[in-house]
Scaffold this motif. Sequence first.
Motif, PDB file in Angstrom:
ATOM      1  N   LYS A 180      93.012  29.711 -51.555  1.00  0.00           N
ATOM      2  CA  LYS A 180      92.879  29.534 -50.107  1.00  0.00           C
ATOM      3  C   LYS A 180      94.185  29.051 -49.489  1.00  0.00           C
ATOM      4  O   LYS A 180      94.962  28.304 -50.108  1.00  0.00           O
ATOM      5  N   LEU A 217      91.017  33.537 -49.713  1.00  0.00           N
ATOM      6  CA  LEU A 217      90.251  33.063 -48.555  1.00  0.00           C
ATOM      7  C   LEU A 217      91.223  32.565 -47.500  1.00  0.00           C
ATOM      8  O   LEU A 217      92.223  31.925 -47.820  1.00  0.00           O
ATOM      9  N   ASP A 245      91.220  31.237 -42.984  1.00  0.00           N
ATOM     10  CA  ASP A 245      90.433  30.932 -41.786  1.00  0.00           C
ATOM     11  C   ASP A 245      90.583  32.012 -40.725  1.00  0.00           C
ATOM     12  O   ASP A 245      91.645  32.634 -40.601  1.00  0.00           O
ATOM     13  N   GLN A 257      86.743  32.352 -43.637  1.00  0.00           N
ATOM     14  CA  GLN A 257      86.246  30.994 -43.469  1.00  0.00           C
ATOM     15  C   GLN A 257      86.200  30.605 -41.993  1.00  0.00           C
ATOM     16  O   GLN A 257      87.153  30.827 -41.253  1.00  0.00           O
ATOM     17  N   CYS A 287      81.954  26.136 -35.932  1.00  0.00           N
ATOM     18  CA  CYS A 287      80.768  26.567 -36.684  1.00  0.00           C
ATOM     19  C   CYS A 287      79.605  26.995 -35.801  1.00  0.00           C
ATOM     20  O   CYS A 287      78.627  27.561 -36.308  1.00  0.00           O
ATOM     21  N   ASN A 313      82.456  31.781 -45.570  1.00  0.00           N
ATOM     22  CA  ASN A 313      82.222  30.356 -45.798  1.00  0.00           C
ATOM     23  C   ASN A 313      82.285  29.640 -44.461  1.00  0.00           C
ATOM     24  O   ASN A 313      83.286  29.719 -43.758  1.00  0.00           O
ATOM     25  N   LYS A 370      82.170  26.096 -42.518  1.00  0.00           N
ATOM     26  CA  LYS A 370      82.265  24.646 -42.670  1.00  0.00           C
ATOM     27  C   LYS A 370      81.392  23.948 -41.629  1.00  0.00           C
ATOM     28  O   LYS A 370      81.368  24.347 -40.461  1.00  0.00           O
ATOM     29  N   THR A 413      79.782  24.625 -46.168  1.00  0.00           N
ATOM     30  CA  THR A 413      80.627  23.586 -46.750  1.00  0.00           C
ATOM     31  C   THR A 413      80.470  22.267 -46.015  1.00  0.00           C
ATOM     32  O   THR A 413      80.568  22.197 -44.787  1.00  0.00           O
ATOM     33  N   ASP A 449      83.874  19.971 -49.654  1.00  0.00           N
ATOM     34  CA  ASP A 449      85.297  19.916 -49.331  1.00  0.00           C
ATOM     35  C   ASP A 449      85.789  18.500 -49.623  1.00  0.00           C
ATOM     36  O   ASP A 449      85.674  17.596 -48.798  1.00  0.00           O
ATOM     37  N   PHE A 493      85.788  22.661 -52.821  1.00  0.00           N
ATOM     38  CA  PHE A 493      86.933  23.077 -52.017  1.00  0.00           C
ATOM     39  C   PHE A 493      87.985  21.981 -52.124  1.00  0.00           C
ATOM     40  O   PHE A 493      87.703  20.814 -51.834  1.00  0.00           O
TER      41      PHE A 493
END
Length: 275
Positions: free
Chosen positions: A47, A85, A87, A105, A111, A128, A130, A160, A192, A231
């Motif tokens: 990542k 991975l 963002d 991500q 989110c 994924n 968060k 996450t 994380d 993570f």
Amino acid sequence: MSALLFPRDKFFVIAGPCVLEDDRLNLKVADALVRLAERVPGGIIFKASFDKANRSNAGAHRGPGMVEGLTTLSRVREKTGLCVLTDVHDAGQCGVVAEVADVLQIPAFLCRQTDLLVAAGKTGKAVNVKKGQWLHPEGMKGAAEKVRRAQRKPAEVAVTERGSFFGYGDLVVDMRALSRMGAATGCPVIFDATHSVQQPGKGDGGSSGGVREMIKPLTLAAIAAGANGLFLETHPDPDNAPSDGPNMIPLKQLGALLDRAVDVWYAANDKRRKR
């Protein structure tokens, strides 16, 4: 690596530097992760972010940007064979990023952004999400459902835990949140361990601080409490990293931590480790 990026029956890890740097640094970290992946049952995903778009300080380092960042991320993937991975921050980025990244991500602050979640889901890539630092564990059910409903084919969604705001500039981790979030969303749950020790806005010049010494105990506690994966941000020289140095684990310490984490995972899941 397992056929699934987020397997439920094998402990897995997402790791790498906070933000993409030059090829030398990126590949140094990735090469180390390739070697460590042999010791992690579900493998390791590399990542790194191409843009740190949610910095508190206007002058904070943000990274190379999407075009250059995806090019460097692609080189990591090609040279090491690791899945990667990164963002995404707005819906328009998702399709382009999905051409390179194996996992998209969603940052914690985003989110609940429906358009972003839907666009990530439509790529068909693993996603994924968060958990926002203000959100209760069950509140992530809606985020996971937005991604699932948009996916063009059965794909993978993970959620996450990265800590919740407590007071001014500190985060706290409620270990009960791991099982609660998994039950509410039906997703594998990742812990994380590095952002959970972050102290937003408490570093020099308004940057984030961190309590690095708490990474290990929180990591082991989270795995014992039921986390499916981990993570971790890591760097050869965290104290001189351009972003999030105080809450990254030194690369040379990562192997020992992962060995302990794998042992705890086997014990917590009543599985016998193959030697």
